[in-house]
Design a protein around this motif. Structure first.
Motif, PDB file in Angstrom:
ATOM      1  N   VAL A  30      31.113  22.154   5.191  1.00 21.24           N
ATOM      2  CA  VAL A  30      30.926  21.598   6.535  1.00 21.24           C
ATOM      3  C   VAL A  30      32.033  20.592   6.856  1.00 21.24           C
ATOM      4  CG1 VAL A  30      29.442  20.130   7.953  1.00 21.24           C
ATOM      5  CG2 VAL A  30      28.446  21.972   6.602  1.00 21.24           C
ATOM      6  N   GLU A  31      32.360  19.737   5.893  1.00 24.45           N
ATOM      7  CA  GLU A  31      33.406  18.737   6.122  1.00 24.45           C
ATOM      8  C   GLU A  31      34.757  19.396   6.382  1.00 24.45           C
ATOM      9  OE1 GLU A  31      31.275  15.400   3.218  1.00 24.45           O
ATOM     10  OE2 GLU A  31      33.098  16.430   2.571  1.00 24.45           O
ATOM     11  N   MET A  52      30.093  11.289  10.217  1.00 26.68           N
ATOM     12  CA  MET A  52      31.292  10.727  10.833  1.00 26.68           C
ATOM     13  C   MET A  52      32.178  11.826  11.423  1.00 26.68           C
ATOM     14  SD  MET A  52      34.137   8.128   9.241  1.00 26.68           S
ATOM     15  CE  MET A  52      34.791   9.339   8.087  1.00 26.68           C
ATOM     16  N   LEU A  53      32.404  12.891  10.649  1.00 25.65           N
ATOM     17  CA  LEU A  53      33.240  13.984  11.149  1.00 25.65           C
ATOM     18  C   LEU A  53      32.563  14.711  12.303  1.00 25.65           C
ATOM     19  CD1 LEU A  53      34.578  15.401   7.764  1.00 25.65           C
ATOM     20  CD2 LEU A  53      35.903  14.194   9.508  1.00 25.65           C
ATOM     21  N   GLY A  54      31.239  14.840  12.231  1.00 23.84           N
ATOM     22  CA  GLY A  54      30.508  15.466  13.334  1.00 23.84           C
ATOM     23  C   GLY A  54      30.618  14.654  14.607  1.00 23.84           C
ATOM     24  N   ALA A  55      30.495  13.329  14.482  1.00 27.68           N
ATOM     25  CA  ALA A  55      30.622  12.455  15.654  1.00 27.68           C
ATOM     26  C   ALA A  55      32.032  12.503  16.218  1.00 27.68           C
ATOM     27  CB  ALA A  55      30.251  11.022  15.273  1.00 27.68           C
ATOM     28  N   LEU A  56      33.035  12.516  15.344  1.00 25.74           N
ATOM     29  CA  LEU A  56      34.426  12.568  15.793  1.00 25.74           C
ATOM     30  C   LEU A  56      34.734  13.909  16.466  1.00 25.74           C
ATOM     31  CD1 LEU A  56      37.019  10.915  15.839  1.00 25.74           C
ATOM     32  CD2 LEU A  56      37.638  11.934  13.632  1.00 25.74           C
ATOM     33  N   VAL A  70      34.598  26.189  13.540  1.00 28.19           N
ATOM     34  CA  VAL A  70      33.675  25.421  12.704  1.00 28.19           C
ATOM     35  C   VAL A  70      32.618  26.345  12.093  1.00 28.19           C
ATOM     36  CG1 VAL A  70      31.853  23.678  12.721  1.00 28.19           C
ATOM     37  CG2 VAL A  70      34.015  23.207  13.845  1.00 28.19           C
ATOM     38  N   GLY A  71      32.034  27.225  12.919  1.00 28.77           N
ATOM     39  CA  GLY A  71      31.011  28.131  12.411  1.00 28.77           C
ATOM     40  C   GLY A  71      31.548  29.111  11.389  1.00 28.77           C
ATOM     41  N   VAL A  72      32.708  29.717  11.674  1.00 29.58           N
ATOM     42  CA  VAL A  72      33.276  30.726  10.776  1.00 29.58           C
ATOM     43  C   VAL A  72      33.774  30.098   9.481  1.00 29.58           C
ATOM     44  CG1 VAL A  72      35.145  32.402  10.509  1.00 29.58           C
ATOM     45  CG2 VAL A  72      33.861  32.309  12.648  1.00 29.58           C
ATOM     46  N   VAL A  81      39.049  21.013  10.359  1.00 31.88           N
ATOM     47  CA  VAL A  81      39.861  22.031  11.033  1.00 31.88           C
ATOM     48  C   VAL A  81      39.529  22.078  12.521  1.00 31.88           C
ATOM     49  CG1 VAL A  81      40.345  24.507  11.178  1.00 31.88           C
ATOM     50  CG2 VAL A  81      40.152  23.407   8.939  1.00 31.88           C
ATOM     51  N   GLY A  82      38.236  21.944  12.852  1.00 28.56           N
ATOM     52  CA  GLY A  82      37.838  21.928  14.259  1.00 28.56           C
ATOM     53  C   GLY A  82      38.472  20.773  15.021  1.00 28.56           C
ATOM     54  N   ILE A  83      38.513  19.580  14.394  1.00 36.74           N
ATOM     55  CA  ILE A  83      39.130  18.411  15.026  1.00 36.74           C
ATOM     56  C   ILE A  83      40.635  18.640  15.213  1.00 36.74           C
ATOM     57  CG2 ILE A  83      39.722  15.980  14.657  1.00 36.74           C
ATOM     58  CD1 ILE A  83      36.978  15.774  13.150  1.00 36.74           C
ATOM     59  N   LEU A  84      41.302  19.161  14.183  1.00 40.39           N
ATOM     60  CA  LEU A  84      42.732  19.436  14.275  1.00 40.39           C
ATOM     61  C   LEU A  84      43.029  20.487  15.346  1.00 40.39           C
ATOM     62  CD1 LEU A  84      43.684  19.474  10.480  1.00 40.39           C
ATOM     63  CD2 LEU A  84      44.195  17.690  12.156  1.00 40.39           C
ATOM     64  N   CYS A  85      42.131  21.459  15.481  1.00 44.31           N
ATOM     65  CA  CYS A  85      42.311  22.493  16.508  1.00 44.31           C
ATOM     66  C   CYS A  85      42.262  21.879  17.909  1.00 44.31           C
ATOM     67  CB  CYS A  85      41.226  23.568  16.358  1.00 44.31           C
ATOM     68  SG  CYS A  85      41.290  24.863  17.616  1.00 44.31           S
ATOM     69  N   VAL A  86      41.315  20.977  18.131  1.00 43.46           N
ATOM     70  CA  VAL A  86      41.219  20.314  19.432  1.00 43.46           C
ATOM     71  C   VAL A  86      42.482  19.493  19.698  1.00 43.46           C
ATOM     72  CG1 VAL A  86      39.935  18.662  20.839  1.00 43.46           C
ATOM     73  CG2 VAL A  86      38.704  20.230  19.349  1.00 43.46           C
ATOM     74  N   LEU A  87      42.942  18.766  18.681  1.00 46.35           N
ATOM     75  CA  LEU A  87      44.156  17.957  18.844  1.00 46.35           C
ATOM     76  C   LEU A  87      45.361  18.837  19.167  1.00 46.35           C
ATOM     77  CD1 LEU A  87      43.713  15.407  15.908  1.00 46.35           C
ATOM     78  CD2 LEU A  87      43.597  14.904  18.351  1.00 46.35           C
TER      79      LEU A  87
END
Length: 465
Positions: free
Chosen positions: A286-287, A67-71, A241-243, A292-298
């Motif tokens: 991973v979650e 779900m988080l990956g898709a989002l 996400v990777g780091v 954090v990756g999603i929040l960064c994009v936002l």
């Protein structure tokens, strides 16, 4: 007869998947059909006690990751970050190297520890935009992502943190860096031959006048936010996400220890809930990294994302549900097939192969293919036959590091048959069918399988480890 029943179940499910039927429906039909022909009285107990148990166990662990990956992939798409990176990539390497660009992105994420399933969701918006602008057929996207994410960075390159490279360590007393030269040579073979194959497919499509395609489904929506973000800012969420996946993976066991328990605040006496941190730390990492990756994009693209977030998030969650259920059904199918007498006959028959490394490679890749799971097939093979592999290898003077590398690479070979969960997820996310794209995935599978035997040959001729 027991052997034929297993092959019939496997063939039926592969045919159903290839013809486009729902694996969620036909995985239990194939598995329970095999049980019915073996012992009719076990159909109900195996369905609830094994198939559903394994399927629900998979969802319990991995649905949040799906779900988080898709989002994450959806907000990357809505923000215009995918278009920004694609535009920069085209300017840097040219349109003719679109496939190489996607393979490199997939490889970096996978080698950085990001789950294969997450890579599919995260990279697809980039791949679709890059292939569209380069006028490369969309049907070649699955094969390109498979080469970057499902092959050399999954189990060939030394040190890769993917589960396929971790499982052999507990059986052979090795580390993830086992046989670095053999693994690197195998990775180079896969990368070069795989790229040559994909390039030949691109050139053939170009010569015939075939473009990206029309009337396609699951297409990323067009960016409507005006000026594109700077590509370095667009890259930031992927880097984070990777780091963070690596940092959190190291920090969580130190923070929680080997086990952590808590007592729920309920009426009456409650038993403590115990978590084995070693089994869940990588998933938590991973979650956390994806959040954090999603929040960064936002934070970087609030307006264009929030404008269509309600509709986009619904599509992302729906895609995650379908992908995770498909894979979970495959997981249940593999568990049932592995419990049948015919599966044991196959495993025992593989003992007859004389050369220790060839024996191990054929056994692991065959069982991975039958179960439709690289990690599942390898776990079954090593749990049942690791002592035999070790004994034969010691008699032939073969180091445990070589056994490790061969087992890891073999697990990712024939596991990608039509019924494989990762293959079905990849096709579902890209909106393509087996008929359209499985040919290229299977070609990559054959290249990956051949690489195992190339590595065995190199070791036999040179003794290189």
């Amino acid at each position: 007869m027991a052997f034929l029943i297993v092959l019939a179940a496997l063939g039926f499910l592969m045919l159903a998947a290839y013809r486009g039927y729902s694996v969620i429906l036909f995985a239990p039909v194939a598995a329970l059909g095999a049980v019915l022909l073996t012992d009719p009285s076990l159909v109900a107990p195996i369905f609830t006690g094994l198939f559903m148990d394994k399927m629900v166990g998979f969802l319990k662990l991995y649905f949040p990751v799906f779900m988080l990956g898709a989002l994450f992939g959806k907000v990357i798409e809505l923000s215009g970050f995918s278009q920004s990176i694609v535009a920069a990539t085209i300017g840097l390497v040219g349109r003719s190297r679109a496939m190489l660009s996607i393979v490199i992105v997939c490889a970096l994420l996978t080698y950085g520890g990001v789950s294969l399933f997450v890579v599919v969701f995260a990279v697809y918006p980039f791949a679709a935009e890059l292939f569209r602008q380069s006028n490369i057929p969309k049907r070649l996207i699955p094969g390109t992502i498979a080469l970057g994410a499902f092959t050399f960075t999954m189990d060939s390159l030394p040190g890769t943190p993917q589960i396929q490279n971790i499982i052999p360590t507990s059986f052979f007393g090795t580390t993830t860096w086992a046989a670095p030269w053999l693994g690197t040579l195998g990775a180079v073979f896969i990368l070069i031959v795989g790229l040559l194959y994909l390039e030949s497919r691109r050139r053939k499509a170009l010569a015939s006048g075939e473009g990206y395609g029309t009337e396609l489904v699951n297409e990323p929506v067009a960016f409507e936010g005006g000026k594109l973000t700077h590509p370095l800012i667009a890259l930031l969420p992927l880097v984070l996400v990777g780091v963070l996946n690596k940092l959190l993976g190291d920090a969580i066991p130190r923070l929680y220890g080997s086990n952590h328990s808590f007592v729920p605040a309920v009426i009456g006496e409650a038993k403590p809930v115990v978590q084995e941190i070693a089994k869940i730390a990588a998933i938590w990492a991973v979650e956390g990294a994806l959040l954090v990756g999603i929040l960064c994009v936002l934070a970087c693209a609030w307006r264009p994302v929030t404008r269509r977030f309600a509709e986009g998030s619904k599509a992302a969650v729906g895609g995650a549900l379908l992908a995770s259920m498909n894979t979970a059904s495959e997981y249940g199918f593999g568990a049932v097939i592995a419990a049948l007498p015919g599966f044991r006959l196959i495993a025992n028959a593989l003992h007859a192969i004389p050369q220790p490394l060839v024996n191990e490679a054929v056994t692991v890749t065959a069982l991975a293919g039958i179960t439709g799971s690289a990690s599942g097939g390898m776990s079954i093979a090593l749990a049942a036959m690791a002592e035999t592999f070790i004994h034969n290898a010691q008699a032939a003077g073969i180091p445990m590091e070589v056994l490790h590398r061969v087992a890891a690479m073999a697990s990712g070979g024939m596991d990608t048959l039509p019924h494989n969960g990762a293959v079905i997820t990849l096709l579902a996310v890209t909106g393509l069918t087996h008929r359209q794209s499985y040919r290229d995935i299977f070609a990559i599978t054959l290249i990956k399988t051949a690489a195992v035997f190339v590595v065995i040959l190199i070791y036999s001729l040179t003794g290189l480890v």
